[in-house]
Design a protein around this motif. Structure first.
Motif, PDB file in Angstrom:
ATOM      1  N   ARG A  77       0.674  -1.151  -0.012  1.00  0.00           N
ATOM      2  CA  ARG A  77       0.043   0.080   0.063  1.00  0.00           C
ATOM      3  C   ARG A  77       0.729   1.339  -0.164  1.00  0.00           C
ATOM      4  N   LEU A  78       2.040   1.075  -0.130  1.00  0.00           N
ATOM      5  CA  LEU A  78       2.922   2.300  -0.021  1.00  0.00           C
ATOM      6  C   LEU A  78       2.980   2.988  -1.391  1.00  0.00           C
ATOM      7  N   PRO A  79       3.140   4.083  -1.468  1.00  0.00           N
ATOM      8  CA  PRO A  79       3.287   4.972  -2.654  1.00  0.00           C
ATOM      9  C   PRO A  79       4.274   4.668  -3.236  1.00  0.00           C
ATOM     10  N   ARG A  80       4.609   4.743  -4.433  1.00  0.00           N
ATOM     11  CA  ARG A  80       5.849   4.211  -5.170  1.00  0.00           C
ATOM     12  C   ARG A  80       6.436   5.293  -5.764  1.00  0.00           C
ATOM     13  N   GLU A  81       5.908   6.621  -5.820  1.00  0.00           N
ATOM     14  CA  GLU A  81       6.703   7.782  -6.282  1.00  0.00           C
ATOM     15  C   GLU A  81       7.884   7.889  -5.624  1.00  0.00           C
ATOM     16  N   ARG A  82       8.718   8.596  -6.329  1.00  0.00           N
ATOM     17  CA  ARG A  82      10.084   9.011  -5.648  1.00  0.00           C
ATOM     18  C   ARG A  82       9.954   9.791  -4.469  1.00  0.00           C
ATOM     19  N   CYS A  83      10.191   9.465  -3.518  1.00  0.00           N
ATOM     20  CA  CYS A  83      10.444  10.204  -2.409  1.00  0.00           C
ATOM     21  C   CYS A  83      11.650  10.356  -1.444  1.00  0.00           C
ATOM     22  N   THR A  84      11.800  10.989  -0.309  1.00  0.00           N
ATOM     23  CA  THR A  84      12.898  11.053   0.505  1.00  0.00           C
ATOM     24  C   THR A  84      12.515   9.962   1.709  1.00  0.00           C
ATOM     25  N   VAL A  85      13.216   8.999   1.666  1.00  0.00           N
ATOM     26  CA  VAL A  85      13.136   8.097   2.862  1.00  0.00           C
ATOM     27  C   VAL A  85      13.912   8.319   4.228  1.00  0.00           C
ATOM     28  N   VAL A  86      13.137   8.434   5.396  1.00  0.00           N
ATOM     29  CA  VAL A  86      13.654   8.746   6.569  1.00  0.00           C
ATOM     30  C   VAL A  86      13.807   7.644   7.597  1.00  0.00           C
ATOM     31  N   LEU A  87      14.923   7.195   7.829  1.00  0.00           N
ATOM     32  CA  LEU A  87      14.978   6.086   8.764  1.00  0.00           C
ATOM     33  C   LEU A  87      15.383   6.614  10.223  1.00  0.00           C
ATOM     34  N   LEU A  88      14.454   6.110  11.029  1.00  0.00           N
ATOM     35  CA  LEU A  88      14.593   6.737  12.311  1.00  0.00           C
ATOM     36  C   LEU A  88      14.954   5.505  13.334  1.00  0.00           C
ATOM     37  N   ASP A  89      15.675   5.859  14.290  1.00  0.00           N
ATOM     38  CA  ASP A  89      15.937   4.919  15.434  1.00  0.00           C
ATOM     39  C   ASP A  89      16.553   3.580  15.001  1.00  0.00           C
ATOM     40  N   CYS A  90      17.155   3.428  14.178  1.00  0.00           N
ATOM     41  CA  CYS A  90      17.650   2.210  13.450  1.00  0.00           C
ATOM     42  C   CYS A  90      18.795   2.706  12.524  1.00  0.00           C
ATOM     43  N   GLY A  91      19.754   2.027  12.513  1.00  0.00           N
ATOM     44  CA  GLY A  91      21.031   2.016  11.583  1.00  0.00           C
ATOM     45  C   GLY A  91      21.215   1.259  10.268  1.00  0.00           C
ATOM     46  N   ARG A  95      16.649  -3.617   9.188  1.00  0.00           N
ATOM     47  CA  ARG A  95      15.842  -3.699  10.234  1.00  0.00           C
ATOM     48  C   ARG A  95      14.417  -2.759  10.100  1.00  0.00           C
ATOM     49  N   SER A  96      14.524  -2.255   8.762  1.00  0.00           N
ATOM     50  CA  SER A  96      13.300  -1.179   8.784  1.00  0.00           C
ATOM     51  C   SER A  96      12.104  -2.045   8.144  1.00  0.00           C
ATOM     52  N   GLY A  97      12.347  -3.170   7.365  1.00  0.00           N
ATOM     53  CA  GLY A  97      11.231  -3.914   7.047  1.00  0.00           C
ATOM     54  C   GLY A  97      10.795  -3.380   5.577  1.00  0.00           C
ATOM     55  N   LEU A  98      11.647  -2.282   4.947  1.00  0.00           N
ATOM     56  CA  LEU A  98      10.992  -1.687   3.866  1.00  0.00           C
ATOM     57  C   LEU A  98      11.554  -2.170   2.509  1.00  0.00           C
ATOM     58  N   PRO A  99      10.724  -2.763   1.770  1.00  0.00           N
ATOM     59  CA  PRO A  99      11.294  -3.702   0.606  1.00  0.00           C
ATOM     60  C   PRO A  99      12.216  -2.621  -0.248  1.00  0.00           C
ATOM     61  N   PRO A 100      13.502  -3.339  -0.710  1.00  0.00           N
ATOM     62  CA  PRO A 100      14.257  -2.726  -1.483  1.00  0.00           C
ATOM     63  C   PRO A 100      13.698  -2.086  -2.512  1.00  0.00           C
ATOM     64  N   GLU A 101      12.903  -2.582  -3.160  1.00  0.00           N
ATOM     65  CA  GLU A 101      12.197  -2.098  -4.783  1.00  0.00           C
ATOM     66  C   GLU A 101      10.927  -1.338  -4.290  1.00  0.00           C
ATOM     67  N   PRO A 102      10.879  -0.107  -4.707  1.00  0.00           N
ATOM     68  CA  PRO A 102      11.914   0.738  -5.193  1.00  0.00           C
ATOM     69  C   PRO A 102      12.537   1.495  -4.412  1.00  0.00           C
ATOM     70  N   PHE A 103      12.512   1.346  -3.047  1.00  0.00           N
ATOM     71  CA  PHE A 103      12.899   2.127  -2.054  1.00  0.00           C
ATOM     72  C   PHE A 103      14.442   2.628  -1.932  1.00  0.00           C
ATOM     73  N   ALA A 104      15.144   1.611  -2.152  1.00  0.00           N
ATOM     74  CA  ALA A 104      16.400   1.626  -1.763  1.00  0.00           C
ATOM     75  C   ALA A 104      17.136   2.637  -2.803  1.00  0.00           C
ATOM     76  N   ALA A 105      16.586   2.821  -3.950  1.00  0.00           N
ATOM     77  CA  ALA A 105      17.192   3.919  -4.768  1.00  0.00           C
ATOM     78  C   ALA A 105      16.875   5.321  -4.622  1.00  0.00           C
ATOM     79  N   PHE A 106      15.959   5.500  -3.828  1.00  0.00           N
ATOM     80  CA  PHE A 106      15.804   6.903  -3.336  1.00  0.00           C
ATOM     81  C   PHE A 106      16.466   7.530  -2.344  1.00  0.00           C
ATOM     82  N   PRO A 107      16.501   8.693  -2.182  1.00  0.00           N
ATOM     83  CA  PRO A 107      17.426   9.505  -1.221  1.00  0.00           C
ATOM     84  C   PRO A 107      17.342   9.161   0.070  1.00  0.00           C
TER      85      PRO A 107
END
Ligand SMILES: [Mn+2]
Length: 325
Positions: A77-91, A95-107
């Protein structure tokens, strides 16, 4: 105080983005949820398009948080348009559970306070001395000149009480107390937070009874370990994120230097929570098993292993540390 330059840079990076996707770590706790929802609400107030992703869902006791009902739980259900990903409380991305496709390519921007964090974003605000990620969010909101309303204050207050154990842990610095005072002045709903976070569903108490029945001590009662298996979780209808805080019981025994709770969160996959007193650094111990965290509170997930093997491996690592402490 976080490095001022890093705060200003991060504030500028957030300000420069119009679409943001906020995510923290799996098995979300008070700090990750309070930080996600507090920052999310503040950024929406600045006119940004914000999505908050909580792949494990918001545990019952945090559903009172403003914005908790608007988070996205399913990755599809996540929007797939290009966006800025902000990873919080985790390095770590995994551990984020975010699928790499397409999000790993975003800032990517990374805001965290874990000592094992190296800063995996284009911009990073990593401060290992911060009590909670929520403390860093507060500094960012000041830098962004965002007014902290009652809802944001309640989120950040939850973040801070979560990671300081209601101002009982060694990270409860004078600065944290001053910050808490400012959040209360901004209207943080202290009584609501306490009431909701301290509520224990019957399923939790049943699981607690089992954990206490299995509590084992070793090395002259300096080590304590307990476990729950996959069947227990099924029987009680609880998930790993419902069990936050159970580890505090093994740790509360007098003289215990290091405590562990091993939970079989899926067949042959074990999640280990670790706590310690001064003598032992459990972030090192967690790192042995591919995990991380803080000196006094850390964790790891051990895949492809029977519960019995996980319990004995973790116990052996604890014994080694106790002998050399
Ligand atoms: Mn935290």
């Amino acid at each position: 105080m976080a490095n001022n330059q890093a705060v200003l840079q991060m504030a500028a990076a957030l300000n420069g983005a119009s679409r943001l996707l906020l995510v923290a770590h799996l098995s979300p706790d008070g700090d990750s949820l309070g930080s996600l929802l507090g920052l999310g609400r503040a950024l929406m107030g600045l006119g940004k398009l914000v999505t908050v992703f909580v792949p494990d869902g918001v545990p019952q006791k945090y559903r009172f948080l403003p914005g908790a009902d608007a988070v996205v739980v399913q990755a599809e259900r996540l929007p797939r348009e290009r966006c800025t990903v902000v990873l919080l409380d985790c390095g770590e991305w995994q551990r984020s559970g975010l699928p790499p496709e397409p999000f790993a390519a975003f800032p990517l921007l990374n805001i965290d306070h874990h000592r094992t964090s190296t800063g995996i974003g284009q911009y990073n605000l990593i401060d290992k001395r911060a009590s909670a990620t929520g403390e860093l969010i507060y500094e960012l909101l000041l830098a962004l000149s965002v007014e902290i309303d009652q809802e944001v204050a309640t989120c950040l207050y939850t973040a801070i009480v979560g990671d300081t154990g209601w101002f009982r842990f060694s990270n409860s610095t004078p600065k944290v107390h001053r910050l808490a005072a400012r959040l209360l002045e901004a209207g943080a709903r202290q009584e609501l937070v306490n009431d909701q976070m301290m509520t224990m569903p019957e399923t939790y108490l049943r699981a607690l009874a089992v954990v206490l029945g299995r509590l084992t001590t070793f090395c002259e009662r300096q080590g304590a370990i307990a476990w729950l298996n996959w069947n227990d979780l099924q029987q009680f209808g609880v998930t790993a994120s419902d069990l936050e805080g159970l580890i505090d019981y093994p740790r509360s025994l007098p003289g215990v230097q290091v405590a562990a709770l091993v939970v079989e969160i899926a067949p042959r996959t074990c999640k280990v929570s670790l706590r310690s007193r001064q003598a032992i650094d459990v972030s090192d111990l967690a790192a042995e098993f591919g995990g991380g965290g803080h000196a006094r509170a850390a964790g790891c997930t051990i895949p492809d292993s029977e519960l019995d093997n996980c319990v004995s491996a973790v116990r052996a690592a604890m014994e080694r540390r106790l002998r050399h402490a």
